[in-house]
Motif scaffolding. Structure first.
Motif, PDB file in Angstrom:
ATOM      1  N   ALA A  20      -7.922  55.990  82.851  1.00 17.60           N
ATOM      2  CA  ALA A  20      -8.903  57.051  83.084  1.00 17.60           C
ATOM      3  C   ALA A  20      -9.021  57.362  84.571  1.00 17.60           C
ATOM      4  O   ALA A  20      -9.093  58.529  84.967  1.00 17.60           O
ATOM      5  N   ARG A  21      -9.031  56.321  85.419  1.00 16.57           N
ATOM      6  CA  ARG A  21      -9.111  56.556  86.865  1.00 16.57           C
ATOM      7  C   ARG A  21      -7.868  57.273  87.384  1.00 16.57           C
ATOM      8  O   ARG A  21      -7.956  58.191  88.206  1.00 16.57           O
ATOM      9  N   ASP A  22      -6.690  56.831  86.911  1.00 14.39           N
ATOM     10  CA  ASP A  22      -5.444  57.467  87.365  1.00 14.39           C
ATOM     11  C   ASP A  22      -5.400  58.940  86.976  1.00 14.39           C
ATOM     12  O   ASP A  22      -4.996  59.798  87.769  1.00 14.39           O
ATOM     13  N   LEU A  23      -5.809  59.242  85.743  1.00 15.95           N
ATOM     14  CA  LEU A  23      -5.808  60.637  85.298  1.00 15.95           C
ATOM     15  C   LEU A  23      -6.837  61.464  86.050  1.00 15.95           C
ATOM     16  O   LEU A  23      -6.620  62.644  86.330  1.00 15.95           O
ATOM     17  N   ALA A  39     -14.638  75.945  80.335  1.00 15.83           N
ATOM     18  CA  ALA A  39     -15.430  76.149  81.551  1.00 15.83           C
ATOM     19  C   ALA A  39     -16.588  75.152  81.627  1.00 15.83           C
ATOM     20  O   ALA A  39     -16.908  74.624  82.703  1.00 15.83           O
ATOM     21  N   VAL A  40     -17.220  74.882  80.480  1.00 15.94           N
ATOM     22  CA  VAL A  40     -18.302  73.896  80.434  1.00 15.94           C
ATOM     23  C   VAL A  40     -17.776  72.523  80.832  1.00 15.94           C
ATOM     24  O   VAL A  40     -18.395  71.799  81.630  1.00 15.94           O
ATOM     25  N   GLU A  41     -16.622  72.159  80.303  1.00 16.68           N
ATOM     26  CA  GLU A  41     -16.040  70.843  80.591  1.00 16.68           C
ATOM     27  C   GLU A  41     -15.673  70.724  82.069  1.00 16.68           C
ATOM     28  O   GLU A  41     -15.912  69.685  82.700  1.00 16.68           O
ATOM     29  N   ARG A  42     -15.097  71.771  82.643  1.00 11.55           N
ATOM     30  CA  ARG A  42     -14.720  71.723  84.063  1.00 11.55           C
ATOM     31  C   ARG A  42     -15.961  71.620  84.954  1.00 11.55           C
ATOM     32  O   ARG A  42     -15.943  70.921  85.987  1.00 11.55           O
ATOM     33  N   GLU A  93      -6.473  68.970  88.203  1.00 11.34           N
ATOM     34  CA  GLU A  93      -5.817  69.861  87.253  1.00 11.34           C
ATOM     35  C   GLU A  93      -5.325  69.125  86.004  1.00 11.34           C
ATOM     36  O   GLU A  93      -5.060  69.743  84.980  1.00 11.34           O
ATOM     37  N   VAL A  94      -5.196  67.816  86.109  1.00  8.58           N
ATOM     38  CA  VAL A  94      -4.771  67.015  84.965  1.00  8.58           C
ATOM     39  C   VAL A  94      -5.978  66.601  84.131  1.00  8.58           C
ATOM     40  O   VAL A  94      -5.983  66.701  82.904  1.00  8.58           O
ATOM     41  N   VAL A  95      -7.034  66.142  84.814  1.00  3.30           N
ATOM     42  CA  VAL A  95      -8.127  65.494  84.092  1.00  3.30           C
ATOM     43  C   VAL A  95      -8.877  66.464  83.177  1.00  3.30           C
ATOM     44  O   VAL A  95      -9.274  66.093  82.068  1.00  3.30           O
ATOM     45  N   TRP A  96      -9.085  67.722  83.613  1.00  2.00           N
ATOM     46  CA  TRP A  96      -9.814  68.622  82.720  1.00  2.00           C
ATOM     47  C   TRP A  96      -9.012  68.931  81.473  1.00  2.00           C
ATOM     48  O   TRP A  96      -9.582  69.123  80.387  1.00  2.00           O
TER      49      TRP A  96
END
Length: 239
Positions: free
Chosen positions: A125-128, A90-93, A133-136
């Motif tokens: 990094a930009r693509d991800l 949750a902190v990361e998101r 929903e992918v990046v987190w």
């Protein structure tokens, strides 16, 4: 023109065993703990002068109490670990929502530290980061070292631990349940089980069978010897 070799998915030449399902560690620990603790318990009460009926009642009580304790401990432990992981997720998101550019730069540096060229690391990094929903999930795997979609199950851990402990604890009791009058049959059965479970664990972890079997035999034997000695001293002191 694209060939079939270029469009076909890569062929898999090996498969991995499940190492994150949450059952192997509690099951292994449970059967070892049940075997060693009840073998030592039986040896201790025999050393204190207890007869067959008392040994059986004590051993069964140790089996039930230990299995319940192991299951409760595993359930609480894994649940707490998952709750902490979810809190950190949750902190990361939240950080991704509030500071997206800083998180993008952080992910870029992570890939660079793994040996990816800076320009390629920035592109990946930009693509991800284009998919929320992918990046987190990527950040969680890279920063916390866990797969958010494959967290261990508290129920599986508790159930595995309960069953494994009960099976291990029952082994040294079997000779007394079948009418044994001395501790020697229990020690013999316990020694065989210690070697067998140690060898099985070694096989699962790709270690030499003799190493796992002998290590468990020595550790379990020492536990039983110490408990027998304590029971003998206490029994003599009370007689």
């Amino acid at each position: 023109m694209t060939t079939s070799a270029e469009t076909s998915p890569p062929e898999m030449h090996h498969a991995h065993r499940d190492v994150t399902g949450g059952w192997l560690r509690p099951a292994t620990f449970g059967v070892m703990d049940g075997l060693v603790s009840n073998l030592a318990l039986v040896a201790g009460v025999v050393g204190g002068g207890a007869g067959g009926h008392t040994v059986v009642v004590t051993g069964l009580a140790g089996l039930v109490a230990g299995a319940c304790s192991m299951a409760t401990g595993e359930f609480t432990s894994v649940s707490s670990q998952n709750e902490l992981t979810q809190k950190e997720i949750a902190v990361e998101r939240r950080e991704l929502e509030v500071h997206p550019q800083e998180e993008l730069a952080e992910l870029t540096r992570t890939f660079e530290a793994r040996g990816v060229r800076p320009e390629l690391a920035a592109k990946v990094a930009r693509d991800l980061s284009a998919d929320d929903e992918v990046v987190w999930r990527v950040h969680v795997r890279e920063e916390l070292g866990v797969d958010p979609d494959d967290l261990p199950s508290p129920r599986v851990a508790a159930g595995s631990s309960f069953v494994a402990f009960a099976v291990g604890a029952l082994i040294p009791l079997l000779p007394f349940l079948l009418g044994a009058a001395s501790v020697l049959p229990a020690l013999a059965v316990g020694a065989i089980a210690l070697v067998g479970t140690g060898a099985l664990t070694a096989r699962l972890t790709s270690r030499p069978l003799w190493y796992g079997g002998s290590r468990q035999l020595v550790l379990g034997g020492l536990s039983a010897a110490v408990t027998y000695g304590v029971g003998l001293l206490v029994g003599v002191g009370l007689s």
